[in-house]
Design an enzyme around this catalytic site. Sequence first.
Site, PDB file in Angstrom:
ATOM      1  N   ASP A  61       0.807  -1.219   0.000  1.00  0.00           N
ATOM      2  CA  ASP A  61       0.000   0.000   0.000  1.00  0.00           C
ATOM      3  C   ASP A  61       0.842   1.273   0.000  1.00  0.00           C
ATOM      4  O   ASP A  61       0.333   2.376  -0.161  1.00  0.00           O
ATOM      5  CB  ASP A  61      -0.973   0.016   1.180  1.00  0.00           C
ATOM      6  CG  ASP A  61      -0.275  -0.018   2.541  1.00  0.00           C
ATOM      7  OD1 ASP A  61       0.950   0.174   2.616  1.00  0.00           O
ATOM      8  OD2 ASP A  61      -0.988  -0.232   3.552  1.00  0.00           O
ATOM      9  N   HIS A  67       2.076   1.571   5.037  1.00  0.00           N
ATOM     10  CA  HIS A  67       2.441   0.870   6.262  1.00  0.00           C
ATOM     11  C   HIS A  67       3.842   0.271   6.151  1.00  0.00           C
ATOM     12  O   HIS A  67       4.189  -0.277   5.099  1.00  0.00           O
ATOM     13  CB  HIS A  67       1.434  -0.240   6.566  1.00  0.00           C
ATOM     14  CG  HIS A  67       0.092   0.277   6.941  1.00  0.00           C
ATOM     15  ND1 HIS A  67      -0.894   0.532   6.013  1.00  0.00           N
ATOM     16  CD2 HIS A  67      -0.444   0.598   8.156  1.00  0.00           C
ATOM     17  CE1 HIS A  67      -1.973   0.979   6.626  1.00  0.00           C
ATOM     18  NE2 HIS A  67      -1.729   1.028   7.930  1.00  0.00           N
TER      19      HIS A  67
END
Length: 228
Positions: free
Chosen positions: A191, A194
Amino acid sequence: MFAAIYKQAPAAMLCLLLAFPALAAEKPLTLVALGDSLTAGYLLGPDDGFVPQLEKALKARGYHNLVIVNGGVSGDTSSGGLSRLDWTVVPDADAVIVELGANDALRGIDPKLTRQNLEEILTRLQARHLPVLLAGMIAPPNMGADYGKAFNAIYPELAAANGLVFYPFFLDGVAGELSGKPAAADLTLADGMHPNSKGVAIMVARILPKVETLIAEAQKAREKRAQK
């Protein structure tokens, strides 16, 4: 026979009572990490998240009598952290790492509300005489300059006003420096937001000195309580 037992009883009781202070001193120091997915270890293995890596790093530096409670909940905002504060920060906590606000910024929540929530969290923790390490966050550049200015000021101002141990940017070295650079691809999950295990290791290495300062404050606070 019974007379001999009674004579030995006071001596045995004395030895037991003398042992109690030592037993109390051996009680582990308990830190609570109150945060969101960055604390919880989103999509990471049981040994790869922030809390387990931090605990391992501290033990490598000699902090063996220490427990870190993972109080991270993925998706949590500052409002969510406040709502669960009293049961997440366990009664035997000695200090707290507060890492909240990233999701507030991502959702465009009014910085005034984020500030109010964090202020209330800090007020409650200070009422319990718990030392706090406040981990700062930075608003994404796409939120605009005005939003970023209001949001980014929250953490240093609260830390200064409350005399907290302060770490300016929890994702420092992973999601970029304070300049707002994009995340390093090899340090994050797919993503791009993170941290992966390697990214967490960098975060832990950078925040470690501040955590050691927090531990020192927690030990002093425990000693003061013991003297009362």
